[in-house]
Scaffold this active site. Sequence first.
Site, short mmCIF file in Angstrom:
data_model
loop_
_atom_site.label_atom_id
_atom_site.label_comp_id
_atom_site.label_asym_id
_atom_site.label_seq_id
_atom_site.Cartn_x
_atom_site.Cartn_y
_atom_site.Cartn_z
N ALA A 47 -0.50 -11.69 -11.28
CA ALA A 47 -1.26 -10.95 -10.27
C ALA A 47 -2.58 -10.50 -10.88
O ALA A 47 -2.60 -9.80 -11.89
CB ALA A 47 -0.46 -9.74 -9.80
N SER A 68 -5.27 -6.68 -15.59
CA SER A 68 -4.68 -7.94 -15.16
C SER A 68 -5.39 -9.12 -15.82
O SER A 68 -4.77 -10.16 -16.07
CB SER A 68 -4.72 -8.07 -13.63
OG SER A 68 -6.05 -8.03 -13.14
N CYS A 121 3.70 0.41 -1.97
CA CYS A 121 3.09 -0.91 -2.11
C CYS A 121 3.85 -1.76 -3.11
O CYS A 121 4.13 -2.94 -2.87
CB CYS A 121 1.63 -0.78 -2.53
SG CYS A 121 0.77 -2.36 -2.70
N CYS A 126 -6.26 3.12 -2.69
CA CYS A 126 -7.17 1.99 -2.85
C CYS A 126 -8.01 1.70 -1.61
O CYS A 126 -9.18 1.35 -1.72
CB CYS A 126 -6.37 0.75 -3.23
SG CYS A 126 -5.11 0.26 -2.02
#
Length: 387
Positions: free
Chosen positions: A8, A15, A100, A205
């Site tokens: 991801a 990441s 999430c 976010c």
Amino acid sequence: MLKRVACAVSGGVDSAVAALLLKKKKCFSVTGVFMRNWDVADEAGHCSADKDAADAAYVCSHLGIPFVELNFVKEYWNDVFSQLIDGYEKGFTPNPDVLCNKYIKFGRFFKAVTEHLDADYLATGHYARSSAGPFLENLVSNEVKLLQSVDQTKDQTLFLSQISQDALQRTMFPIGGLHKSMVKAIAVDAGMETVVRKKESTGICFIGKREFHEFIEQYIEPRPGKFVDLETGEVVGEHKGVQYWTIGQRTHIGGKRIAYFVAGRDATTQTIAVVKGTNHPALFSDSLLTEPMHWIRHPVPGLRPGHSVQCQFRFQHTHPLIDCSVSPNSDSSLSVHLSRPIRALTRGQYAVLYKGIECLGSAVIRQVGPSLFEMNSSKRDHLHRVL
């Protein structure tokens, strides 16, 4: 044959380094996968997801790995955002990051990359560790522990506390054994200064740079109510709805020399009880009741009706762990008693339990026990008169 790993990628440094470390192993076929969860532009017409997707694509290009974008906007709206709005309307304070990860990243996203992209494993840039190792090199059983990261200031196990055992057994956390400073240094050495300089995302976010009040007003109609002093019963101000406020928050009521803080909310009457001072005893509690518990592996050994077990607790990821005792109830909920009172325990947040460095799982806080203010018998009735 190389094992296929879907990493991801968010467009951030964590990441990016996770993908880099996977590629360096030379035993994985790595694909960077961007997860688009939100596509509504802000008031200036900018969609932060577009910039994040472009940054993620740049990282994959720089590393020489394939890039794929998957769209979960509809699923995020149904599974996460709708719950968030419903919670705010009821006077709760939900945690969208936990939701999430539970429903999207380690739910629908995990299923998409393993079933439709034929990935053997998922990898993320979370600051967390697995008992199976950063690359699942120690996976020898059907039970994997979720462990805190080496960098305690960045540990994200609270946000992962609703992960399923199935997903955990096939998820890698390549940077969980590194400090943030080392992650940034690795990125710089790899020529990815662009993502190192990128400002880290904080808060919810999809709100972006907007004020929370301004954002939430687009989805919940204002319902005016009163700020009421918990001790005196005096109306000290007005507000536009309980959805804008959480326990322990400073209110900034105009014309008051002493700061007031939220001590309680009633979504039916839209009354918010407030107290003077950030350390008022009405803001501190040492017990709570949860909804049914999600155990990542299994319940704590010895946990059975009529018996309590010792472990550790937190409900905000920046807070230190605190000793607690937990006992089960007939409906699979837990009664939690803390070793000391803590500030601003809040319904809707997650009670996350630990045993040493292992994250055991979590449950939504259903009810907070009496505050220090309420436990003073001469003052016990004040809260009930106000709310």
